[in-house]
Design a protein around this motif. Sequence first.
Motif, PDB file in Angstrom:
ATOM      1  N   THR A 156       0.827  -1.200   0.000  1.00 51.41           N
ATOM      2  CA  THR A 156       0.000   0.000   0.000  1.00 51.41           C
ATOM      3  C   THR A 156       0.862   1.251   0.000  1.00 51.41           C
ATOM      4  N   CYS A 157       1.927   1.238   0.790  1.00 47.21           N
ATOM      5  CA  CYS A 157       2.813   2.409   0.837  1.00 47.21           C
ATOM      6  C   CYS A 157       3.547   2.599  -0.484  1.00 47.21           C
ATOM      7  N   LEU A 158       3.904   1.507  -1.149  1.00 48.48           N
ATOM      8  CA  LEU A 158       4.504   1.611  -2.477  1.00 48.48           C
ATOM      9  C   LEU A 158       3.527   2.287  -3.431  1.00 48.48           C
ATOM     10  N   TYR A 159       2.269   1.840  -3.405  1.00 50.32           N
ATOM     11  CA  TYR A 159       1.267   2.401  -4.300  1.00 50.32           C
ATOM     12  C   TYR A 159       0.869   3.818  -3.912  1.00 50.32           C
ATOM     13  N   LYS A 160       1.114   4.196  -2.655  1.00 52.72           N
ATOM     14  CA  LYS A 160       0.859   5.571  -2.231  1.00 52.72           C
ATOM     15  C   LYS A 160       1.998   6.506  -2.635  1.00 52.72           C
ATOM     16  N   GLY A 161       3.081   5.939  -3.143  1.00 56.94           N
ATOM     17  CA  GLY A 161       4.154   6.776  -3.670  1.00 56.94           C
ATOM     18  C   GLY A 161       5.469   6.714  -2.937  1.00 56.94           C
ATOM     19  N   SER A 162       5.648   5.826  -1.963  1.00 59.42           N
ATOM     20  CA  SER A 162       6.926   5.738  -1.253  1.00 59.42           C
ATOM     21  C   SER A 162       8.021   5.269  -2.201  1.00 59.42           C
ATOM     22  N   ARG A 163       9.165   5.953  -2.139  1.00 61.49           N
ATOM     23  CA  ARG A 163      10.285   5.614  -3.007  1.00 61.49           C
ATOM     24  C   ARG A 163      11.430   4.981  -2.233  1.00 61.49           C
ATOM     25  N   ASP A 164      11.238   4.737  -0.961  1.00 63.72           N
ATOM     26  CA  ASP A 164      12.302   4.271  -0.085  1.00 63.72           C
ATOM     27  C   ASP A 164      12.181   2.777   0.173  1.00 63.72           C
ATOM     28  N   ASN A 165      13.227   2.193   0.793  1.00 60.34           N
ATOM     29  CA  ASN A 165      13.088   0.853   1.365  1.00 60.34           C
ATOM     30  C   ASN A 165      11.954   0.893   2.372  1.00 60.34           C
ATOM     31  N   MET A 166      11.282  -0.230   2.541  1.00 58.05           N
ATOM     32  CA  MET A 166      10.162  -0.266   3.479  1.00 58.05           C
ATOM     33  C   MET A 166      10.242  -1.506   4.360  1.00 58.05           C
ATOM     34  N   SER A 167      10.162  -1.294   5.666  1.00 55.72           N
ATOM     35  CA  SER A 167      10.149  -2.390   6.633  1.00 55.72           C
ATOM     36  C   SER A 167       9.130  -2.086   7.713  1.00 55.72           C
ATOM     37  N   VAL A 168       8.385  -3.114   8.118  1.00 57.42           N
ATOM     38  CA  VAL A 168       7.391  -2.937   9.176  1.00 57.42           C
ATOM     39  C   VAL A 168       7.336  -4.206  10.012  1.00 57.42           C
ATOM     40  N   VAL A 169       7.270  -4.016  11.329  1.00 54.37           N
ATOM     41  CA  VAL A 169       7.078  -5.111  12.286  1.00 54.37           C
ATOM     42  C   VAL A 169       5.768  -4.851  13.019  1.00 54.37           C
ATOM     43  N   LEU A 170       4.900  -5.859  13.053  1.00 51.92           N
ATOM     44  CA  LEU A 170       3.616  -5.763  13.738  1.00 51.92           C
ATOM     45  C   LEU A 170       3.617  -6.759  14.895  1.00 51.92           C
ATOM     46  N   VAL A 171       3.435  -6.245  16.108  1.00 48.64           N
ATOM     47  CA  VAL A 171       3.399  -7.077  17.307  1.00 48.64           C
ATOM     48  C   VAL A 171       2.011  -6.969  17.919  1.00 48.64           C
ATOM     49  N   CYS A 172       1.314  -8.097  18.045  1.00 47.39           N
ATOM     50  CA  CYS A 172      -0.064  -8.087  18.532  1.00 47.39           C
ATOM     51  C   CYS A 172      -0.166  -8.647  19.947  1.00 47.39           C
ATOM     52  N   PHE A 173      -0.908  -7.941  20.784  1.00 46.73           N
ATOM     53  CA  PHE A 173      -1.247  -8.431  22.111  1.00 46.73           C
ATOM     54  C   PHE A 173      -2.527  -9.264  22.030  1.00 46.73           C
ATOM     55  N   SER A 174      -2.890  -9.878  23.140  1.00 42.36           N
ATOM     56  CA  SER A 174      -4.108 -10.694  23.163  1.00 42.36           C
ATOM     57  C   SER A 174      -5.351  -9.849  22.929  1.00 42.36           C
ATOM     58  N   GLY A 175      -5.258  -8.534  23.185  1.00 44.23           N
ATOM     59  CA  GLY A 175      -6.411  -7.655  22.995  1.00 44.23           C
ATOM     60  C   GLY A 175      -6.544  -7.092  21.596  1.00 44.23           C
ATOM     61  N   ALA A 176      -5.749  -7.579  20.641  1.00 47.57           N
ATOM     62  CA  ALA A 176      -5.830  -7.093  19.261  1.00 47.57           C
ATOM     63  C   ALA A 176      -7.176  -7.456  18.645  1.00 47.57           C
ATOM     64  N   PRO A 177      -7.649  -6.655  17.674  1.00 49.38           N
ATOM     65  CA  PRO A 177      -8.906  -6.986  16.996  1.00 49.38           C
ATOM     66  C   PRO A 177      -8.883  -8.400  16.429  1.00 49.38           C
ATOM     67  N   LYS A 178     -10.005  -9.069  16.481  1.00 48.41           N
ATOM     68  CA  LYS A 178     -10.134 -10.432  15.972  1.00 48.41           C
ATOM     69  C   LYS A 178     -10.881 -10.423  14.627  1.00 48.41           C
ATOM     70  N   VAL A 179     -10.696 -11.503  13.883  1.00 43.10           N
ATOM     71  CA  VAL A 179     -11.371 -11.634  12.586  1.00 43.10           C
ATOM     72  C   VAL A 179     -12.881 -11.611  12.804  1.00 43.10           C
ATOM     73  N   SER A 180     -13.549 -10.798  12.005  1.00 49.80           N
ATOM     74  CA  SER A 180     -14.997 -10.623  12.103  1.00 49.80           C
ATOM     75  C   SER A 180     -15.663 -11.117  10.831  1.00 49.80           C
ATOM     76  N   ALA A 181     -16.681 -11.947  10.975  1.00 54.86           N
ATOM     77  CA  ALA A 181     -17.401 -12.465   9.802  1.00 54.86           C
ATOM     78  C   ALA A 181     -18.002 -11.324   8.994  1.00 54.86           C
ATOM     79  N   GLU A 182     -18.478 -10.316   9.685  1.00 54.92           N
ATOM     80  CA  GLU A 182     -19.073  -9.166   8.998  1.00 54.92           C
ATOM     81  C   GLU A 182     -18.026  -8.401   8.192  1.00 54.92           C
ATOM     82  N   ALA A 183     -16.840  -8.218   8.795  1.00 53.06           N
ATOM     83  CA  ALA A 183     -15.776  -7.512   8.084  1.00 53.06           C
ATOM     84  C   ALA A 183     -15.283  -8.320   6.888  1.00 53.06           C
ATOM     85  N   VAL A 184     -15.176  -9.631   7.035  1.00 59.64           N
ATOM     86  CA  VAL A 184     -14.760 -10.488   5.923  1.00 59.64           C
ATOM     87  C   VAL A 184     -15.758 -10.394   4.781  1.00 59.64           C
TER      88      VAL A 184
END
Length: 411
Positions: free
Chosen positions: A295-323
């Motif tokens: 998404t960031c590439l398509y938004k126009g980022s020209r740089d290297n890109m790295s991201v780390v996502l760390v989730c706790f037990s309280g993170a949003p869960k998969v929702s049938a409605e959202a799917v």
Amino acid sequence: MGAFLDKPKMEKQNAHGEGNDLRYGLSSMQGWRVEMEDAHTAVIGLPCGLRPWSFFAVYDGHAGSQVARYSCEHLLEHITSNPDFQGNAEPQVQADGAGDGAKEMEVEEPSVDQVKVGIRTGFLQIDEHMRQISENRKGSGSTDRSGSTAVCVMVSPQHVFFINCGDSRGLLSRGGTVHFFTHDHKPSNPLEKERIQNAGGSVMIQRVNGSLAVSRALGDFDYKCVHGKGPTEQLVSPEPDVCAVERSEVEDEFIVLACDGIWDVMANEELCDFVRSRLEVTDDLEKICNEVVDTCLYKGSRDNMSVVLVCFSGAPKVSAEAVKREQELDKYLESRVEEILKQNGEEGVPDMVHVMRTLASENIPNLPPGGELASKRSVVEAVYNKLNPFRNDDTESLTPLSWKQGKEKSS
């Protein structure tokens, strides 16, 4: 400044893991840059008897990847092994349940102040160590002039320690909002500018001496040679900001660490909203991280890109409605692409710029917040390629500037 490729390299480096009631995923992509200079660290269970602790980091190298790579491999060791971090805790031998001897060495957990001081000491130590390595190589003519930012989190059972040196950034999502984020170290910041000027330097075009875009970093030893000044008083300082945030078991959702290739095109709230929306449609953290960098590439980022996502037990869960909403959105986009191509059939097959520009002009419901149409470009492209398999690669359509501003594709 860095040179660019004619076409971005979109192959990704991924990893994931879990432990200590955490789950993590990461993604790293070279993008338009001629070299991949980012690095990352993910460790569940720290040495020195701190098994319930974890450590994650993103390093954004510049002028080469050497400092980023070395920091990735050795920074944690420099932090946890120094006396300031360990304090006066004495190792204790714990007998195993069968009485057959020592099970493992455990230590008393360091205090918040010990962790903060130990992290700062670790940064200064590794920077000085890398300086000595660089000095020793001068005779061979292979002096290392690279540097690297570092954004890290050390997660203990009670706290999240945010660590930042440079303009990579980390944030904590709690209760549906951005609860905490690190502040970038830029030369234009008044306190950073004052230190630079006191060291005999200047800030021009928002850069140290008109050249370096960050005011704190590991490495960059050409900016750390002012006689009579300590390591934290140089033009570029290796000293990190360290902030301890008490954990909330109920409300804490996730942590995001990313280099400026991500933050250049997404604000804190945008990235948080996007990640939260993705967590409602998949529990694959690698996939979510891949969607972030794409998404960031398509938004126009020209740089290297790295991201780390760390989730706790309280993170949003998969929702049938959202799917269901996501599936409906994808089907709608697929049908619209077919319609756009059919409408222009007599004039020849339109290019991707035209397709994206047409979609961008429409009010499409339920696009992912923060990502918007850019996050769905892969869906659009898949349909486009299926209906037009013999098209030439169109790198111009990878940037939103062409389709958002109505720029015509050059002939």
